[in-house]
Design a protein around this motif. Structure first.
Motif, PDB file in Angstrom:
ATOM      1  N   MET A  87      75.538 -68.029  38.482  1.00 13.64           N
ATOM      2  CA  MET A  87      75.332 -66.574  38.489  1.00 13.64           C
ATOM      3  C   MET A  87      75.971 -65.951  37.246  1.00 13.64           C
ATOM      4  SD  MET A  87      76.676 -63.718  41.227  1.00 13.64           S
ATOM      5  CE  MET A  87      78.406 -64.101  40.825  1.00 13.64           C
ATOM      6  N   LEU A  88      77.189 -66.366  36.939  1.00 14.51           N
ATOM      7  CA  LEU A  88      77.873 -65.858  35.745  1.00 14.51           C
ATOM      8  C   LEU A  88      77.170 -66.305  34.471  1.00 14.51           C
ATOM      9  CD1 LEU A  88      81.566 -66.465  36.861  1.00 14.51           C
ATOM     10  CD2 LEU A  88      80.291 -64.323  36.904  1.00 14.51           C
ATOM     11  N   LEU A  89      76.701 -67.568  34.465  1.00  6.30           N
ATOM     12  CA  LEU A  89      75.980 -68.077  33.297  1.00  6.30           C
ATOM     13  C   LEU A  89      74.685 -67.305  33.081  1.00  6.30           C
ATOM     14  CD1 LEU A  89      75.482 -70.161  31.051  1.00  6.30           C
ATOM     15  CD2 LEU A  89      74.427 -71.634  32.779  1.00  6.30           C
ATOM     16  N   GLY A  90      73.925 -67.086  34.153  1.00 10.34           N
ATOM     17  CA  GLY A  90      72.647 -66.402  34.030  1.00 10.34           C
ATOM     18  C   GLY A  90      72.794 -64.968  33.553  1.00 10.34           C
ATOM     19  N   THR A  91      73.745 -64.232  34.142  1.00  9.21           N
ATOM     20  CA  THR A  91      73.931 -62.839  33.733  1.00  9.21           C
ATOM     21  C   THR A  91      74.460 -62.755  32.307  1.00  9.21           C
ATOM     22  OG1 THR A  91      76.096 -62.883  34.834  1.00  9.21           O
ATOM     23  CG2 THR A  91      74.262 -61.962  36.069  1.00  9.21           C
ATOM     24  N   GLY A  92      75.414 -63.606  31.983  1.00 11.32           N
ATOM     25  CA  GLY A  92      75.967 -63.589  30.630  1.00 11.32           C
ATOM     26  C   GLY A  92      74.930 -63.952  29.582  1.00 11.32           C
ATOM     27  N   LEU A  93      74.133 -64.980  29.866  1.00  6.72           N
ATOM     28  CA  LEU A  93      73.096 -65.404  28.931  1.00  6.72           C
ATOM     29  C   LEU A  93      72.026 -64.325  28.772  1.00  6.72           C
ATOM     30  CD1 LEU A  93      72.322 -67.862  27.199  1.00  6.72           C
ATOM     31  CD2 LEU A  93      70.968 -68.697  29.139  1.00  6.72           C
ATOM     32  N   ALA A  94      71.667 -63.688  29.873  1.00  5.74           N
ATOM     33  CA  ALA A  94      70.664 -62.629  29.814  1.00  5.74           C
ATOM     34  C   ALA A  94      71.173 -61.444  29.002  1.00  5.74           C
ATOM     35  CB  ALA A  94      70.292 -62.180  31.230  1.00  5.74           C
ATOM     36  N   PHE A  95      72.439 -61.063  29.184  1.00  6.28           N
ATOM     37  CA  PHE A  95      72.998 -59.952  28.421  1.00  6.28           C
ATOM     38  C   PHE A  95      73.054 -60.282  26.933  1.00  6.28           C
ATOM     39  CE2 PHE A  95      75.687 -58.500  32.310  1.00  6.28           C
ATOM     40  CZ  PHE A  95      74.513 -58.103  32.940  1.00  6.28           C
ATOM     41  N   PHE A  96      73.397 -61.535  26.618  1.00  4.73           N
ATOM     42  CA  PHE A  96      73.500 -61.940  25.211  1.00  4.73           C
ATOM     43  C   PHE A  96      72.127 -61.970  24.538  1.00  4.73           C
ATOM     44  CE2 PHE A  96      73.398 -65.373  22.031  1.00  4.73           C
ATOM     45  CZ  PHE A  96      74.299 -64.856  21.109  1.00  4.73           C
ATOM     46  N   LEU A  97      71.163 -62.611  25.196  1.00  2.00           N
ATOM     47  CA  LEU A  97      69.834 -62.747  24.598  1.00  2.00           C
ATOM     48  C   LEU A  97      69.034 -61.450  24.671  1.00  2.00           C
ATOM     49  CD1 LEU A  97      68.809 -66.259  26.001  1.00  2.00           C
ATOM     50  CD2 LEU A  97      69.698 -65.713  23.732  1.00  2.00           C
ATOM     51  N   GLY A  98      69.388 -60.573  25.594  1.00  2.00           N
ATOM     52  CA  GLY A  98      68.585 -59.372  25.804  1.00  2.00           C
ATOM     53  C   GLY A  98      69.029 -58.155  25.036  1.00  2.00           C
ATOM     54  N   LYS A  99      70.082 -58.266  24.223  1.00  2.00           N
ATOM     55  CA  LYS A  99      70.572 -57.093  23.489  1.00  2.00           C
ATOM     56  C   LYS A  99      69.512 -56.495  22.583  1.00  2.00           C
ATOM     57  CE  LYS A  99      75.541 -58.103  23.519  1.00  2.00           C
ATOM     58  NZ  LYS A  99      75.859 -56.921  24.333  1.00  2.00           N
ATOM     59  N   ALA A 100      68.656 -57.342  22.024  1.00  2.00           N
ATOM     60  CA  ALA A 100      67.636 -56.847  21.100  1.00  2.00           C
ATOM     61  C   ALA A 100      66.491 -56.140  21.812  1.00  2.00           C
ATOM     62  CB  ALA A 100      67.085 -58.014  20.282  1.00  2.00           C
ATOM     63  N   PHE A 101      66.443 -56.212  23.149  1.00  2.00           N
ATOM     64  CA  PHE A 101      65.304 -55.647  23.876  1.00  2.00           C
ATOM     65  C   PHE A 101      65.694 -54.454  24.750  1.00  2.00           C
ATOM     66  CE2 PHE A 101      64.563 -60.210  23.260  1.00  2.00           C
ATOM     67  CZ  PHE A 101      63.383 -60.165  22.524  1.00  2.00           C
ATOM     68  N   ILE A 102      66.892 -53.905  24.524  1.00  2.00           N
ATOM     69  CA  ILE A 102      67.324 -52.761  25.333  1.00  2.00           C
ATOM     70  C   ILE A 102      66.554 -51.500  24.949  1.00  2.00           C
ATOM     71  CG2 ILE A 102      69.277 -51.246  25.835  1.00  2.00           C
ATOM     72  CD1 ILE A 102      71.107 -53.626  25.700  1.00  2.00           C
ATOM     73  N   GLN A 103      66.321 -51.282  23.668  1.00  2.00           N
ATOM     74  CA  GLN A 103      65.649 -50.066  23.214  1.00  2.00           C
ATOM     75  C   GLN A 103      64.124 -50.156  23.180  1.00  2.00           C
ATOM     76  OE1 GLN A 103      67.017 -47.139  22.707  1.00  2.00           O
ATOM     77  NE2 GLN A 103      69.075 -47.906  23.172  1.00  2.00           N
ATOM     78  N   PRO A 104      63.525 -51.268  22.710  1.00  2.00           N
ATOM     79  CA  PRO A 104      62.055 -51.306  22.596  1.00  2.00           C
ATOM     80  C   PRO A 104      61.356 -51.158  23.947  1.00  2.00           C
ATOM     81  CG  PRO A 104      63.077 -53.099  21.357  1.00  2.00           C
ATOM     82  CD  PRO A 104      64.151 -52.492  22.201  1.00  2.00           C
ATOM     83  N   GLN A 105      60.141 -50.594  23.915  1.00  2.00           N
ATOM     84  CA  GLN A 105      59.350 -50.422  25.125  1.00  2.00           C
ATOM     85  C   GLN A 105      58.292 -51.518  25.209  1.00  2.00           C
ATOM     86  OE1 GLN A 105      59.664 -48.148  27.722  1.00  2.00           O
ATOM     87  NE2 GLN A 105      58.162 -49.554  28.623  1.00  2.00           N
ATOM     88  N   ALA A 106      58.345 -52.308  26.267  1.00  2.00           N
ATOM     89  CA  ALA A 106      57.384 -53.393  26.469  1.00  2.00           C
ATOM     90  C   ALA A 106      56.269 -52.932  27.399  1.00  2.00           C
ATOM     91  CB  ALA A 106      58.086 -54.611  27.060  1.00  2.00           C
TER      92      ALA A 106
END
Length: 306
Positions: A102-121
């Protein structure tokens, strides 16, 4: 909702129950399948967040939200395989492994997802079931995403698989008695790997709904503990897929209560109403804390039964 008065509250709760329940439904069905094989996966919170991030990223990069849903499911299945492989080792506790993942998944998602916080998909489309009404509130409330419909159909299908197919019988046998399954020639670790991977796949799809439909964006606070609450939901549903559907709608309605009351001007106790799903989880766990009730229908190999 103000034009409809208190009828608007009921309509908003109904709409919210459908939307908010969809991730609960997929994660709980995935966890149910995992637990039917005799294993608990507390890492589904991380799987849910990773599914949300990967779905949003793929949708943004390819322009296809449905491809994002598929990749989210595959990411969830990968986490499920990792959980199963580690838990298959001697003297490994599945609950501890789940928390670590659970900690690995959330941490990895936060790290890899920083570039996708602003763009609209691109997000998933909805089916207009309120076309017959001239009221915009009704039309908005009855916009239902295809994933919810698939989840509703999945619940009875999973029940049929578990009760009427050879594969379902094998999963239930492994979950109830690993020794009996080994005596019949089945590989317990392989069956649990398949069940945990399938459960992770469903949890990943549940995560894709969060980022690609409701609320329809990617941010680090997207899940709000829904993956963990799904474990309580499975216990409340007594390990029955149809009951998981009803429990998911109940949790979804509780989550929609605060915004619905706000829409008609009820602002006092707003934070308390927003905490309704968590309070409901607590009440359910307290109400079912008796071993004679809580464990009814529980697979015999689960850690909580030993």
């Amino acid at each position: 909702m103000e034009d409809l008065g208190w009828w608007g509250v009921a309509l908003a709760v109904l709409a919210g129950a459908i939307r908010v329940s969809t991730p609960f439904l997929f994660v709980s069905l995935g966890e149910l399948l995992t637990e039917k094989s005799g294993r608990i996966n507390l890492g589904l919170e991380g799987t849910l967040v990773m599914g949300a991030m990967s779905a949003y990223a793929i949708s943004y990069m390819t322009g296809s939200p449905w491809l994002g849903v598929l990749v989210a499911g595959l990411a969830g299945a990968l986490f499920g395989v990792l959980h199963a492989l580690i838990c298959g080792l001697p003297r490994v506790n599945d609950i501890a492994v789940g928390i670590a993942l659970m900690l690995l998944g959330t941490g990895l998602a936060f790290f890899l997802g920083k570039a996708f916080i602003q763009p609209q998909a691109p997000i998933l489309p909805a089916i207009e079931f309120g076309w017959w009404s001239d009221l915009p509130q009704v039309r908005s409330a009855l916009q239902i995403n295809v994933l919810f419909i698939l989840g509703v159909l999945l619940a009875p299908f999973l029940l049929w698989v578990l009760t009427n197919t050879k594969w379902g019988l094998i999963v239930r046998t492994v979950g109830d008695s690993a020794d009996a399954a080994r005596a019949m020639g089945y590989s317990v670790n392989l069956v649990r790997l398949a069940a945990t991977a399938s459960g992770g796949f469903l949890a990943g799809i549940g995560g894709s709904f969060l980022s690609l439909y409701y609320p329809g964006s990617w941010n680090e606070g997207l899940s709000s503990g829904q993956g963990l609450m799904a474990v309580a939901l499975v216990i409340f549903a007594r390990w029955q897929p149809i009951r998981c559907l009803g429990a998911a709608l109940l949790f979804g309605g509780a989550g929609a209560l605060g915004p619905a009351l706000q829409s008609v001007g009820v602002t006092q106790g707003y934070y308390l109403f927003n905490a309704a799903p968590y309070l409901l989880t607590l009440v359910i766990m307290i109400a079912t804390c008796s071993p004679t009730r809580t464990l009814t229908g529980a697979p015999g190999e689960l850690s909580i039964t030993k």
